[in-house]
Design a protein around this motif. Sequence first.
Motif, mmCIF file in Angstrom:
data_model
loop_
_atom_site.group_PDB
_atom_site.id
_atom_site.type_symbol
_atom_site.label_atom_id
_atom_site.label_comp_id
_atom_site.label_asym_id
_atom_site.label_seq_id
_atom_site.Cartn_x
_atom_site.Cartn_y
_atom_site.Cartn_z
ATOM 1 N N LEU A 76 0.820 -1.209 0.000
ATOM 2 C CA LEU A 76 0.000 0.000 0.000
ATOM 3 C C LEU A 76 0.856 1.261 0.000
ATOM 4 O O LEU A 76 0.517 2.249 -0.651
ATOM 5 N N LEU A 77 1.970 1.212 0.744
ATOM 6 C CA LEU A 77 2.781 2.417 0.893
ATOM 7 C C LEU A 77 4.197 2.044 1.301
ATOM 8 O O LEU A 77 4.394 1.214 2.190
ATOM 9 N N GLN A 137 -5.080 3.808 1.207
ATOM 10 C CA GLN A 137 -3.728 4.287 0.927
ATOM 11 C C GLN A 137 -3.574 5.758 1.311
ATOM 12 O O GLN A 137 -2.580 6.150 1.929
ATOM 13 N N SER A 182 1.326 6.355 -6.228
ATOM 14 C CA SER A 182 0.167 6.375 -5.340
ATOM 15 C C SER A 182 -0.985 7.090 -6.034
ATOM 16 O O SER A 182 -0.827 7.662 -7.116
ATOM 17 N N PHE A 186 -1.396 4.369 -8.654
ATOM 18 C CA PHE A 186 -1.240 3.156 -7.862
ATOM 19 C C PHE A 186 -1.571 1.934 -8.710
ATOM 20 O O PHE A 186 -2.594 1.894 -9.396
#
Length: 239
Positions: A76-77, A137, A182, A186
């Motif tokens: 996700l990150l 996110q 992102s 993403f």
Amino acid sequence: MIEHVKVLAALVIGSASFLGSVQRSSATTSAVTAIDILLNPDETVIKAAEAVNARMLRDFPKGFSLDATHRPHITLLQRYVRTADLDNIYTVVDRIFRKEAVTGFKLKATKHYYIPSGEIGLSGIVIETTADLLRLQQELIDAVAAFTVKSGTSAAFITAPGDPEINQGTMHYIEVFVPEHSGTKFLPHVSTGIATRAYLDKMMAEPFESFTFSPIGAAIYHLGDFGTARTELRAFDVK
């Protein structure tokens, strides 16, 4: 999205030798730590990813295995953060995962893909981007922002005793994860292995039977070279 895929290939292709080496975690000694906040998928995805990985290894034995140090997951990150703030990060991220009903997310695996690099390629399973994933996110980006630093050195990662330097592509990728990988850029995915392009071309021609699944967990990992999630720093209760 194309640039995301190109950078992803640069990070993961060539990871085979690193994945088999002894790890050294510097999370407690370096002022900065490179982290990956991720979702753990259910058994449906794990079995699908492991089946593809077995095929990859038969074709290209020097590739990486999906095992305890390279579990199938959805990033996700990825961020550089101050090591002294890790406990604060665990607290704010835990608050988000307690609020978000991630086990109720209905996600869809849509196709195989691969990214070429010379005569070989990185394969993966593409996950359809959803409003739930994008919202989660962004919440994580906002929550971690106060603890994030712009860049890090090799000391921010897990490294091997005989290979203490992290490649520049990996370090740059994390620097620019927000905003270059992102939001609308993403690309959720599960990496499945490395094989020759000739073999991958044949696999891409095969029909892909899409399937749905849900996450069963979430965690923060300490990153290694090539953007691999190497060591779990904290697992979170999810609902």
